[in-house]
Structure formats: C-alpha cells, structure tokens
Write a protein that holds these residues in place. Structure first.
Motif, PDB file in Angstrom:
ATOM      1  N   ARG A 114       0.832  -1.207   0.000  1.00  0.00           N
ATOM      2  CA  ARG A 114       0.000   0.000   0.000  1.00  0.00           C
ATOM      3  C   ARG A 114       0.867   1.258   0.000  1.00  0.00           C
ATOM      4  O   ARG A 114       2.077   1.193   0.183  1.00  0.00           O
ATOM      5  N   PHE A 115       0.219   2.416  -0.184  1.00  0.00           N
ATOM      6  CA  PHE A 115       0.892   3.696   0.049  1.00  0.00           C
ATOM      7  C   PHE A 115      -0.083   4.647   0.727  1.00  0.00           C
ATOM      8  O   PHE A 115      -1.307   4.446   0.640  1.00  0.00           O
ATOM      9  N   VAL A 116       0.462   5.641   1.415  1.00  0.00           N
ATOM     10  CA  VAL A 116      -0.404   6.677   2.008  1.00  0.00           C
ATOM     11  C   VAL A 116      -0.213   7.958   1.199  1.00  0.00           C
ATOM     12  O   VAL A 116       0.899   8.276   0.773  1.00  0.00           O
ATOM     13  N   ILE A 117      -1.313   8.676   0.979  1.00  0.00           N
ATOM     14  CA  ILE A 117      -1.262   9.832   0.060  1.00  0.00           C
ATOM     15  C   ILE A 117      -2.122  10.985   0.577  1.00  0.00           C
ATOM     16  O   ILE A 117      -3.098  10.764   1.315  1.00  0.00           O
ATOM     17  N   THR A 118      -1.759  12.205   0.157  1.00  0.00           N
ATOM     18  CA  THR A 118      -2.535  13.390   0.536  1.00  0.00           C
ATOM     19  C   THR A 118      -3.953  13.293  -0.051  1.00  0.00           C
ATOM     20  O   THR A 118      -4.145  12.705  -1.106  1.00  0.00           O
ATOM     21  N   PRO A 119      -4.932  13.910   0.640  1.00  0.00           N
ATOM     22  CA  PRO A 119      -6.322  13.841   0.157  1.00  0.00           C
ATOM     23  C   PRO A 119      -6.551  14.782  -1.020  1.00  0.00           C
ATOM     24  O   PRO A 119      -5.715  15.622  -1.327  1.00  0.00           O
ATOM     25  N   SER A 120      -7.695  14.645  -1.631  1.00  0.00           N
ATOM     26  CA  SER A 120      -8.062  15.451  -2.794  1.00  0.00           C
ATOM     27  C   SER A 120      -8.533  16.843  -2.368  1.00  0.00           C
ATOM     28  O   SER A 120      -9.388  16.965  -1.501  1.00  0.00           O
ATOM     29  N   GLY A 121      -7.944  17.881  -2.972  1.00  0.00           N
ATOM     30  CA  GLY A 121      -8.455  19.242  -2.840  1.00  0.00           C
ATOM     31  C   GLY A 121      -8.443  19.861  -1.451  1.00  0.00           C
ATOM     32  O   GLY A 121      -9.260  20.712  -1.154  1.00  0.00           O
ATOM     33  N   ARG A 122      -7.517  19.447  -0.589  1.00  0.00           N
ATOM     34  CA  ARG A 122      -7.471  20.035   0.763  1.00  0.00           C
ATOM     35  C   ARG A 122      -6.253  20.934   0.899  1.00  0.00           C
ATOM     36  O   ARG A 122      -5.207  20.685   0.312  1.00  0.00           O
ATOM     37  N   ASP A 123      -6.385  21.966   1.717  1.00  0.00           N
ATOM     38  CA  ASP A 123      -5.253  22.846   1.993  1.00  0.00           C
ATOM     39  C   ASP A 123      -4.208  22.083   2.809  1.00  0.00           C
ATOM     40  O   ASP A 123      -4.523  21.552   3.875  1.00  0.00           O
ATOM     41  N   TYR A 124      -2.983  22.024   2.307  1.00  0.00           N
ATOM     42  CA  TYR A 124      -1.937  21.241   2.982  1.00  0.00           C
ATOM     43  C   TYR A 124      -1.580  21.765   4.368  1.00  0.00           C
ATOM     44  O   TYR A 124      -1.026  21.051   5.186  1.00  0.00           O
ATOM     45  N   ARG A 125      -1.905  23.049   4.608  1.00  0.00           N
ATOM     46  CA  ARG A 125      -1.541  23.624   5.915  1.00  0.00           C
ATOM     47  C   ARG A 125      -2.434  23.142   7.042  1.00  0.00           C
ATOM     48  O   ARG A 125      -2.141  23.356   8.204  1.00  0.00           O
ATOM     49  N   SER A 126      -3.563  22.510   6.689  1.00  0.00           N
ATOM     50  CA  SER A 126      -4.495  22.112   7.751  1.00  0.00           C
ATOM     51  C   SER A 126      -4.604  20.596   7.907  1.00  0.00           C
ATOM     52  O   SER A 126      -5.507  20.097   8.571  1.00  0.00           O
ATOM     53  N   LEU A 127      -3.716  19.833   7.305  1.00  0.00           N
ATOM     54  CA  LEU A 127      -3.861  18.375   7.334  1.00  0.00           C
ATOM     55  C   LEU A 127      -3.433  17.753   8.664  1.00  0.00           C
ATOM     56  O   LEU A 127      -2.466  18.190   9.285  1.00  0.00           O
TER      57      LEU A 127
END
Ligand SMILES: [Zn+2]
Length: 394
Positions: A41-54
């Motif tokens: 598997r891999f882990v990935i950033t979500p769709s369309g979210r501001d990276y500063r609030s993850l």
C-alpha cells in the motif's frame, strides 16, 4: 529499505506537503505526495485540501494493485500516477507529483526528453504523453513513459512532473534538480541560438517573442495590487505604500488603475483581491497584443480558456474578466484576480508560469495550446469543485 509504519509515513507526507508549498513546487493543492507502506500500500494526501491544515487522519491509505481505499476521505485524484511508480520501481518509497515551474515550461514545449549531464537525474528525463488530469489515460501514459526509463523523474506533458526516491529527501532532491536542469535547458538553447553569454529573462523573452532588441521597453511602473474593503477598496504595493479609496471618491491624484479596480469591484462580486504581475515574461508577452492561451492544465482550470490582452481601460478590463480570472494589460503586465488573497496569488503564479511556457515553447520552435474543448471542460470542472471551497475559506 525497511517498509515504513503507516503512522510515521502519514506524518512524513504531511510535512512534505507543507515543504512542497514552501519551496514553490506547487500552488494551492496542485501536487501531491505519497509514501509506500507495508502490505502493498501507500499513504497519500487527500483530494483538494489545503496542505496547511492536514492531520494524520486526513491522509488516505491506498492499495498499489488497484488503487482501492476505505474510509470517508477521498485520496488525491492522481493516486493512479503514484501507484504506477510503486508498481514499476521496488526501490521507490516516496513519490511527489508537482506543477513545478520549469519542468512545466518544458512540458509545454515540442521536446520528448531533456538531457541532463550530472547529478542524480543524469541521463534523459522523458516527457509522458498528454491526457486530461485525473484520468485513466493519464495514468496509462505515465506508466508507458516509466517502462522506457529508470530516471527518478518524468515530465507530464502540459501538466507538471512526477519524481520519486528511496526517501522524502531523495524525491525532493529529484524535483529541485529537475527544475534547475529544465531551466538550464531553456537558457542553453537561447545562448546557442544567439551566441549570448548570459540568459537574461527580458532579453530571452524579446528574442523568443520576436520583439527585437529595439522594441520599446514595457512601462516600468509597477501597478498597485488591491483588495476590496467594506466601503471601497485599498491600493497597496510591495514597498508598503497604501491608498484607501472610498466608493465614488476617485480623484485625479490617484493612479490610473484606481478607476479600473473600482469598475472590477462593481461588476464582479466574486473578486475581492487583485494582484499585479509585471515580471519581464508577462510584461513582454503583453506587448504582443495576443491573448494568452492555456499551455498548462492549471491555467485552463484556474484562469480559463484564454486571458485577453486589453488597454488599461475600466470597461475593457471588466469585460475581459467575465470569463477569466486574469487579464493582460497591453505593454504593462497582468491583473490577477481572486475571491481571496490566496487565490489571486495562485492566479498570478499560474499566469507567470504559463507566460514562461509560451516563451519557452516559442524559443524551442512551436507553441501548441491545449485543445479548446479540453480547456473548457477543465475550467468547468474546476469552477464546480473549487470555487465553493475558496468562498468558504475567504
Ligand atoms: Zn497535477
């Protein structure tokens, strides 16, 4: 390298997302980061979210084999591109997809590969064929390019780049080296065509655009940026000067753009910020009198199917902004508009990059904008998906 535990990988992905924004490799949420973890598997950033609030809960775990995932959060729509890299290269543990400036410029040029002499990317970086973003076809085109190279970067036509490494550090190094090499390629082409020793941005732009060395210099005055206030608007510039204008209180002492801004705020309720761009590539392109067409997907999405080229006139500028979020001001530069400051700055970044892409493509022989209907479709999808989000966070 031992496989990384899921929680640790999520944390690294969050940090890398912020670093991507800080290094200028992406604007807004264009670009994404992933990390291979145990269990195929891999882990990935979500769709369309501001990276500063993850937070770690927002990072999505995806199967490499079929891109399936569970849970309410949607992974990045380019997850398929990441999966192809993990499938093909067992030593790939970290993947970043960027819309970085000079790799994007090259992606819009009529070249199949960029030769690189030294460093971790030494050899050739290939350009994968074009397809609309987030599609299976784009995933297949990236997969095809990956079978022809073992380089840690590939360029995605009219879109950006994908870079990978055994670690986050290595993937970032690849992305940064790629941008330097792509810039070098443009500069070297200019030097060999002209015999010049230096590749000055203005001289290169004039040469590529066929403006000639004797053409008049663009107006050197930088226009004010602006933002809407409760009962009027503010003019401000990079040196900290501010002028407050109340609605209906224009006077001859104000700079010429004040009447243009007043008209924009009157006619366009969704525009609250206007950023000026006067970099040489934009100012000199504006001298051609031509509209700027999308050479890169993010221009089509964020700005539209064309940015018109008009005089600094309230009615002309306001009309040009009906179907676009930027307008070129002939012989001067461009006005970049947004619902908030973040969006206006992203418009500016994307417009400047697209201007550089036009100049690079012209220098290398052929300017071929993205097909009109494809641009229109991307613009439509973008407006539906992102404008609501931007309005909420403004
Ligand atoms: Zn992308």
């Amino acid at each position: 390298m031992p496989e990384t535990a899921v929680e640790e990988a999520k944390q690294r992905v969050i940090e890398a997302g912020i670093r991507l924004m800080e290094t200028g490799l992406i604007a807004r949420t264009w670009g994404n980061v992933s990390h291979r973890v145990e269990g195929g598997r891999f882990v990935i950033t979500p769709s369309g979210r501001d990276y500063r609030s993850l937070t770690p809960d927002d990072i999505v775990t995806v199967q490499i084999s079929d891109c399936s995932y569970s849970g309410p959060t949607k992974p990045s729509s380019e997850k398929g591109v990441h999966a192809e890299v993990y499938k093909r290269f067992p030593n790939a543990h970290f993947v970043i997809h960027t819309h970085q400036e000079y790799a994007s410029v090259i992606s819009a040029c009529n070249v199949d590969a960029v030769p690189i002499e030294e460093g971790m990317l030494a050899g050739r970086v290939l350009c994968g064929a074009y397809a609309l973003p987030s599609t299976r076809k784009l995933q297949r085109n990236v997969a095809k390019a990956l079978t022809r190279t073992s380089n840690k970067a590939i360029i995605m036509k009219n879109h950006g780049a994908v870079c990978y490494g055994a670690s986050d550090t290595e993937a970032f190094e690849a992305a940064l080296e790629l941008d330097q090499a792509c810039r070098q390629y443009i500069d070297d082409t200019y030097k060999s065509l002209t015999g010049e020793q230096e590749a000055d941005a203005a001289a290169l732009s004039r040469f590529a655009l066929g403006l000639g060395y004797s053409s008049p210099a663009p107006v050197s005055r930088m226009l004010y940026h602006s933002r809407r206030t409760k009962d009027g608007f503010l003019l401000f510039n990079d040196s900290g000067s501010e002028l407050l204008v109340r609605n209906g209180e224009l006077n001859a002492a104000l700079p010429e753009e004040a009447s243009v801004y007043q008209q924009i705020y009157r006619k366009h309720k969704q525009i609250n910020h206007i950023h000026w761009s006067g970099i040489p590539e934009v100012a000199l392109f504006s001298q051609t009198g031509q509209p700027l067409k999308p050479l890169l997907d993010d221009f089509a999405q964020l700005i539209g199917t064309s940015a018109r080229n008009t005089a600094l006139s309230p009615s002309e500028v306001s009309a040009a902004l009906k179907s676009s979020s930027a307008v070129l001001i002939r012989g001067m530069g461009a006005l970049c508009c947004g619902v908030n400051s973040d969006e206006a700055l992203a418009v500016r970044m994307v417009l400047e990059k697209n201007s550089k892409a036009h100049i690079g493509a012209k220098l290398l022989g052929q300017v071929k904008p993205i097909h009109y209907l494809e641009s229109l479709l991307m613009r439509f999808v973008y407006l539906k998906k992102y404008s609501k989000q931007a309005a909420v966070t403004s």
